[in-house]
Design an enzyme around this catalytic site. Structure first.
Site, PDB file in Angstrom:
ATOM      1  N   ASP A 100       0.745  -1.243  -0.023  1.00 57.50           N
ATOM      2  CA  ASP A 100       0.133  -0.027  -0.062  1.00 57.50           C
ATOM      3  C   ASP A 100       1.046   1.299   0.088  1.00 57.50           C
ATOM      4  O   ASP A 100       1.623   1.767   1.045  1.00 57.50           O
ATOM      5  CB  ASP A 100      -0.771  -0.107   1.388  1.00 57.50           C
ATOM      6  CG  ASP A 100      -1.908   1.095   1.396  1.00 57.50           C
ATOM      7  OD1 ASP A 100      -1.702   2.005   0.367  1.00 57.50           O
ATOM      8  OD2 ASP A 100      -2.900   1.183   2.005  1.00 57.50           O
ATOM      9  N   HIS A 101       1.001   1.957  -1.276  1.00 55.86           N
ATOM     10  CA  HIS A 101       1.867   3.066  -1.261  1.00 55.86           C
ATOM     11  C   HIS A 101       1.732   4.365  -0.238  1.00 55.86           C
ATOM     12  O   HIS A 101       2.164   5.191  -0.466  1.00 55.86           O
ATOM     13  CB  HIS A 101       2.109   3.200  -2.921  1.00 55.86           C
ATOM     14  CG  HIS A 101       3.501   3.780  -2.984  1.00 55.86           C
ATOM     15  ND1 HIS A 101       4.330   4.173  -2.232  1.00 55.86           N
ATOM     16  CD2 HIS A 101       4.046   3.948  -4.238  1.00 55.86           C
ATOM     17  CE1 HIS A 101       5.599   4.475  -2.847  1.00 55.86           C
ATOM     18  NE2 HIS A 101       5.509   4.314  -4.124  1.00 55.86           N
ATOM     19  N   ARG A 102       0.278   4.156   0.067  1.00 60.50           N
ATOM     20  CA  ARG A 102      -0.125   5.376   0.876  1.00 60.50           C
ATOM     21  C   ARG A 102       0.728   5.211   2.399  1.00 60.50           C
ATOM     22  O   ARG A 102       0.993   6.199   3.010  1.00 60.50           O
ATOM     23  CB  ARG A 102      -1.367   5.393   1.162  1.00 60.50           C
ATOM     24  CG  ARG A 102      -2.381   5.645   0.086  1.00 60.50           C
ATOM     25  CD  ARG A 102      -3.813   5.286   0.286  1.00 60.50           C
ATOM     26  NE  ARG A 102      -4.197   3.893   0.825  1.00 60.50           N
ATOM     27  CZ  ARG A 102      -5.232   3.570   1.524  1.00 60.50           C
ATOM     28  NH1 ARG A 102      -6.576   4.198   1.244  1.00 60.50           N
ATOM     29  NH2 ARG A 102      -5.309   2.271   2.004  1.00 60.50           N
TER      30      ARG A 102
END
Length: 431
Positions: free
Chosen positions: A403-405
């Site tokens: 999850d790049h967030r």
């Protein structure tokens, strides 16, 4: 007065379920702890036990009923010394008044809706339900589909309906469409949900009802791909050392009846890798970042009703023999639909292994609210550089979806590096 048996909440998130099967019938005597029914939740089919003693006086919800709300009275038990007939008579009116008042105000407020509801199949206003083949035939013949009554599933217009229709518009249908104009605003979303995908029903086919598990999988995966920005990182890993260690450990554990799989060792490796890279053992909430101090690994297991992810808790600190024993039990009960909610709800990261199917490499969808999932491909003999010389090694590809967030690429890469090192030098994770 009979004792009401209500639809139980078998998990913290359960709001409704399917009453899959009754294990008792009217007139049966039950005591506390006896199994009454099988309830299908969004993740498993679970057995529901009796709390009170008595005789089953009346079953109010038939088996196979979907969308039964938590708290709904599904049966009535006659207490000790109580006449069964009196117990069944008292609760019977309860569901009737409960359901009667709700439709009454709704019917008065939405009185026009039921009448057009029978006709939208033929005159669906802005959207007529018809197969692609039926639409082509109608266009060729000049048939107005708004005036055709559908005989297919949910009133859908099929080939046979338009072949016998006469060209031209149907004036009688126009007023109906006009009269129903206000109603579609309320009913269109529901129709779109139930029939979102068009298909050619001239092709031989059968329709299978979606289970609650399949509905949940579809909803969660759609949510994940639409809301979670995935970043994928792949590494090739030599398996020779791990396979050798597995053989030695299995020989040592043979007397205890324990047999390790490659997957058991990979679960351990992922747990240790997460413990060493805590920035990847997280959940993004939108308002804050949850950083876990324990690595609970959810492991994808295929079942007849869909995918489920039982959890190996604290995988980093468990022995591989304990992981193997626990995983064998969880997988068996997962396939039988017998897992308890705490055994599949939660987890801090996931592992999905499709190597047994010969899949070389794939990118798995993150299981929200987790921050990552590891996708494992098949181990196979490949040309490989060993000590600056070309040789042959057993190699697998592993792909982490992050999850790049919440997880930066560099942190994900660090975790993949550690995972690779642990698998290629496995003594380091069991020492």
């Amino acid at each position: 007065m009979g004792i009401e048996i209500k639809m139980p909440a078998l998990s913290p998130t359960m709001e409704e379920g399917t009453l899959a099967k009754w294990l008792v019938k009217e007139g049966d005597t039950v005591k506390s702890g006896d199994l009454l029914a099988e309830i299908e939740t969004d993740k498993a089919t679970m057995e529901f036990e009796a709390v009170d003693e008595g005789v089953i006086g009346k079953i109010l919800v038939a088996e196979g009923t979907d969308n039964v709300k938590v708290g709904t009275v599904i049966a009535v038990i006659a207490g000790e010394g109580e006449d069964v007939s009196s117990a069944t008579a008292a609760p019977a009116p309860s569901p009737t008044p409960a359901s009667a008042p709700a439709p009454t105000p709704a019917a008065s407020a939405l009185a026009p809706t039921p009448a057009p509801a029978a006709q939208p199949a033929a005159a669906a206003g802005s959207r007529v339900k018809a197969s692609p083949l039926a639409r082509r035939i109608a266009a060729d013949k000049g048939v107005d589909l708004a005036g055709v009554t559908g005989s297919g599933p949910n009133g859908r217009i099929v080939k046979a309906d338009v072949e016998g229709a006469k060209p031209g518009a149907a004036p009688a249908a126009a007023p109906a469409a006009a009269a129903a104009a206000p109603a579609p605003t309320a009913t269109a979303p529901a129709a779109a949900e139930t029939k979102a995908v068009w298909f050619d029903d001239s092709i031989p086919h059968e329709e299978e009802k979606l289970s609650n598990i399949r509905k949940t999988i579809a909803r969660r995966l759609t949510e994940s791909k639409q809301t979670v920005p995935h970043i994928y990182l792949t590494v090739d890993i030599r398996l020779d050392a791990l396979l050798k260690l597995r053989g030695e450990l299995n020989k040592a554990l043979e007397a205890r009846g324990v047999k390790l799989s490659v997957n058991d060792l990979l679960i351990k490796a992922l747990g240790v890798a997460l413990a060493r890279t805590p920035k990847c053992n997280v959940t993004y909430t939108g308002e804050k970042l949850i950083k876990y101090s324990r690595a609970d690994v959810s492991v994808a297991v295929s079942t007849p009703t869909g995918l489920i992810t039982p959890i190996i808790k604290d995988a980093a600190n468990k022995s591989v023999s304990a992981i193997a024993t626990e995983m064998k039990d969880l997988a068996a009960r997962a396939r039988e639909g017998k897992l308890q909610p705490h055994e599949y709800q939660g987890g801090t990261a996931s592992l999905s292994n499709m190597g047994m199917y010969g899949i070389k490499q794939f990118e798995a969808v993150i299981n929200p609210p987790q921050g990552m999932i590891m996708a494992i491909g098949a181990g196979e003999k490949r040309p490989y550089i060993i000590d600056d010389a070309l040789g042959v090694a057993t190699v697998m590809s592993a792909t982490g979806s992050f999850d790049h967030r919440a997880i930066d690429g560099a942190d994900g890469a660090e975790m993949m590096k550690i995972f690779k090192e642990l698998v290629e030098a496995p003594m380091g994770m069991i020492a």
